[in-house]
Motif scaffolding. Structure first.
Motif, PDB file in Angstrom:
ATOM      1  N   HIS A  52       7.784  54.290   2.733  1.00  0.00           N
ATOM      2  CA  HIS A  52       6.327  54.436   2.790  1.00  0.00           C
ATOM      3  C   HIS A  52       5.817  55.682   2.072  1.00  0.00           C
ATOM      4  CE1 HIS A  52       5.644  50.849   5.027  1.00  0.00           C
ATOM      5  NE2 HIS A  52       6.721  51.135   5.723  1.00  0.00           N
ATOM      6  N   GLN A  53       6.630  56.728   2.054  1.00  0.00           N
ATOM      7  CA  GLN A  53       6.155  57.971   1.415  1.00  0.00           C
ATOM      8  C   GLN A  53       6.530  58.069  -0.059  1.00  0.00           C
ATOM      9  OE1 GLN A  53       6.715  61.719   3.271  1.00  0.00           O
ATOM     10  NE2 GLN A  53       6.802  60.845   5.310  1.00  0.00           N
ATOM     11  N   VAL A  54       7.611  57.404  -0.454  1.00  0.00           N
ATOM     12  CA  VAL A  54       8.123  57.626  -1.810  1.00  0.00           C
ATOM     13  C   VAL A  54       8.213  56.329  -2.631  1.00  0.00           C
ATOM     14  CG1 VAL A  54      10.101  58.477  -3.152  1.00  0.00           C
ATOM     15  CG2 VAL A  54       9.439  59.648  -1.038  1.00  0.00           C
ATOM     16  N   ILE A  55       8.948  55.346  -2.135  1.00  0.00           N
ATOM     17  CA  ILE A  55       9.259  54.168  -2.966  1.00  0.00           C
ATOM     18  C   ILE A  55       8.003  53.351  -3.278  1.00  0.00           C
ATOM     19  CG2 ILE A  55      10.573  51.998  -3.098  1.00  0.00           C
ATOM     20  CD1 ILE A  55      12.780  53.352  -1.463  1.00  0.00           C
ATOM     21  N   LEU A  56       7.278  52.942  -2.228  1.00  0.00           N
ATOM     22  CA  LEU A  56       6.112  52.085  -2.487  1.00  0.00           C
ATOM     23  C   LEU A  56       5.026  52.796  -3.298  1.00  0.00           C
ATOM     24  CD1 LEU A  56       5.868  50.019   0.834  1.00  0.00           C
ATOM     25  CD2 LEU A  56       6.824  49.321  -1.380  1.00  0.00           C
ATOM     26  N   PRO A  57       4.702  54.065  -2.977  1.00  0.00           N
ATOM     27  CA  PRO A  57       3.700  54.750  -3.819  1.00  0.00           C
ATOM     28  C   PRO A  57       4.133  54.836  -5.288  1.00  0.00           C
ATOM     29  CG  PRO A  57       4.015  55.954  -1.766  1.00  0.00           C
ATOM     30  CD  PRO A  57       5.064  54.886  -1.794  1.00  0.00           C
ATOM     31  N   ALA A  58       5.423  55.086  -5.530  1.00  0.00           N
ATOM     32  CA  ALA A  58       5.887  55.196  -6.926  1.00  0.00           C
ATOM     33  C   ALA A  58       5.760  53.845  -7.634  1.00  0.00           C
ATOM     34  CB  ALA A  58       7.330  55.683  -6.967  1.00  0.00           C
ATOM     35  N   LEU A  59       6.173  52.783  -6.980  1.00  0.00           N
ATOM     36  CA  LEU A  59       6.088  51.452  -7.605  1.00  0.00           C
ATOM     37  C   LEU A  59       4.625  51.086  -7.869  1.00  0.00           C
ATOM     38  CD1 LEU A  59       8.822  49.509  -5.563  1.00  0.00           C
ATOM     39  CD2 LEU A  59       9.011  50.350  -7.916  1.00  0.00           C
ATOM     40  N   ARG A  68       2.260  53.160  -8.545  1.00  0.00           N
ATOM     41  CA  ARG A  68       1.820  53.926  -9.722  1.00  0.00           C
ATOM     42  C   ARG A  68       2.366  53.347 -11.018  1.00  0.00           C
ATOM     43  NH1 ARG A  68       3.700  58.423  -6.711  1.00  0.00           N
ATOM     44  NH2 ARG A  68       5.547  58.580  -8.028  1.00  0.00           N
ATOM     45  N   GLY A  69       3.389  52.484 -10.905  1.00  0.00           N
ATOM     46  CA  GLY A  69       4.018  51.927 -12.099  1.00  0.00           C
ATOM     47  C   GLY A  69       5.249  52.697 -12.543  1.00  0.00           C
ATOM     48  N   ASP A  70       5.757  53.572 -11.688  1.00  0.00           N
ATOM     49  CA  ASP A  70       6.972  54.329 -12.023  1.00  0.00           C
ATOM     50  C   ASP A  70       8.215  53.516 -11.652  1.00  0.00           C
ATOM     51  OD1 ASP A  70       5.147  56.312 -12.511  1.00  0.00           O
ATOM     52  OD2 ASP A  70       5.840  57.652 -10.916  1.00  0.00           O
ATOM     53  N   TRP A  71       9.217  53.597 -12.507  1.00  0.00           N
ATOM     54  CA  TRP A  71      10.505  53.005 -12.147  1.00  0.00           C
ATOM     55  C   TRP A  71      11.112  53.863 -11.032  1.00  0.00           C
ATOM     56  CZ3 TRP A  71      14.054  50.084 -15.923  1.00  0.00           C
ATOM     57  CH2 TRP A  71      13.294  49.351 -16.844  1.00  0.00           C
ATOM     58  N   VAL A  72      11.735  53.202 -10.084  1.00  0.00           N
ATOM     59  CA  VAL A  72      12.373  53.931  -8.977  1.00  0.00           C
ATOM     60  C   VAL A  72      13.883  53.732  -9.050  1.00  0.00           C
ATOM     61  CG1 VAL A  72      12.612  54.094  -6.458  1.00  0.00           C
ATOM     62  CG2 VAL A  72      10.351  53.701  -7.479  1.00  0.00           C
ATOM     63  N   VAL A  73      14.609  54.852  -9.127  1.00  0.00           N
ATOM     64  CA  VAL A  73      16.077  54.791  -9.106  1.00  0.00           C
ATOM     65  C   VAL A  73      16.533  55.487  -7.833  1.00  0.00           C
ATOM     66  CG1 VAL A  73      18.218  55.404 -10.299  1.00  0.00           C
ATOM     67  CG2 VAL A  73      16.142  54.922 -11.635  1.00  0.00           C
ATOM     68  N   SER A  74      17.092  54.720  -6.914  1.00  0.00           N
ATOM     69  CA  SER A  74      17.515  55.309  -5.645  1.00  0.00           C
ATOM     70  C   SER A  74      19.030  55.267  -5.495  1.00  0.00           C
ATOM     71  CB  SER A  74      16.857  54.572  -4.475  1.00  0.00           C
ATOM     72  OG  SER A  74      17.202  55.191  -3.260  1.00  0.00           O
ATOM     73  N   ASP A  75      19.577  56.435  -5.225  1.00  0.00           N
ATOM     74  CA  ASP A  75      20.980  56.539  -4.876  1.00  0.00           C
ATOM     75  C   ASP A  75      21.095  55.940  -3.483  1.00  0.00           C
ATOM     76  OD1 ASP A  75      23.304  57.688  -6.071  1.00  0.00           O
ATOM     77  OD2 ASP A  75      22.114  59.486  -6.486  1.00  0.00           O
ATOM     78  N   ARG A  76      21.463  54.701  -3.393  1.00  0.00           N
ATOM     79  CA  ARG A  76      21.642  53.917  -2.162  1.00  0.00           C
ATOM     80  C   ARG A  76      20.317  53.420  -1.575  1.00  0.00           C
ATOM     81  NH1 ARG A  76      26.954  54.388  -1.054  1.00  0.00           N
ATOM     82  NH2 ARG A  76      28.022  56.333  -1.546  1.00  0.00           N
TER      83      ARG A  76
END
Ligand code: TYD
Length: 213
Positions: free
Chosen positions: A80-87, A89-97
């Protein structure tokens, strides 16, 4: 003609010592070169609360159930704080796990069973899964050698026996079979150069898919 962009969500998975971190700089360099914005984040962690939970869960002995719940508590904040807001905005999200790690480590490694972890998944993030999951697959024996040659203190997971990692690996591979549309299983025993060739191929496909005419 209108262009619809859907920024991809990529997760990196594998047993400890499989070498996923080796490829992170090349992945975000590639994304940047294509002209996209990106964020690199990690689980457990990625938020102030998530990082506190990470310190606890990696270092404090606890029940397997507690461990699973803490992973998902950190994940709920992260989503809720990082992944969804970034997506958004149109940013690619690369998450270690991401939650495949909970299926593999808590479901498989700790033997909680996959269905309990799946119940937490559908409760915490129904409908959200990565578009691409890179699974760095390696035998636990080779991974243990790599971990031994590395420096620094080992956390609770890194101190586990090979049999634990056999179960984690099996659960990951099972998950990859269940979701072949998003998993790319990489033979992490190969040289980083060879592994990168496969990653780049699939990033190209993802890029084409993310921009639909
Ligand atoms: P890791 O991603 O390997 O970080 P580093 O490369 O800095 O050591 O460490 C996270 C550890 O947490 C790893 O051993 C796997 C474990 N883990 C779980 O057991 N369940 C989970 O849901 C997640 C996200 C991680």
């Amino acid at each position: 003609m209108s262009q619809q962009c859907h920024a991809p969500f990529i997760s990196l998975e594998g047993i400890d010592g499989a070498g996923k971190s080796t490829h992170v700089p090349a992945i975000y360099r590639w994304i940047g070169e294509q002209g996209f914005k990106w964020i690199h984040t990690r689980e457990p962690g990625g938020t102030p609360l998530g990082e506190q939970l990470r310190t606890l869960v990696l270092n404090t002995p606890m029940q397997a159930e507690t461990e699973a719940l803490m992973m998902f508590a950190a994940r709920a904040e992260h989503i809720h704080q990082v992944i969804l807001p970034a997506l958004k905005r149109g940013d690619w999200v690369v998450s270690d796990r991401f939650s495949d790690a909970s299926v593999a480590y808590q479901g498989g490694g700790r033997e909680l069973g996959v269905s309990k972890v799946e119940a937490l998944e559908s409760w915490t993030h129904p409908g959200l899964q990565p578009d691409l999951t890179l699974l760095f697959d390696l035998s636990p024996e080779i991974a243990a050698q790599r971990l031994q040659s590395g420096r620094g203190d080992r956390d609770r997971f890194e101190l586990e026996q090979t049999t634990f990692f056999d179960r984690v690996r099996a659960a990951y591979l099972q998950r990859a079979q269940q979701f072949p549309e998003r998993f790319l299983v990489l033979d992490a025993a190969q040289s980083p150069e060879r592994v990168w060739i496969r990653i780049e191929e699939v990033l190209e496909i993802l890029k084409k898919r993310s921009v639909q005419a």
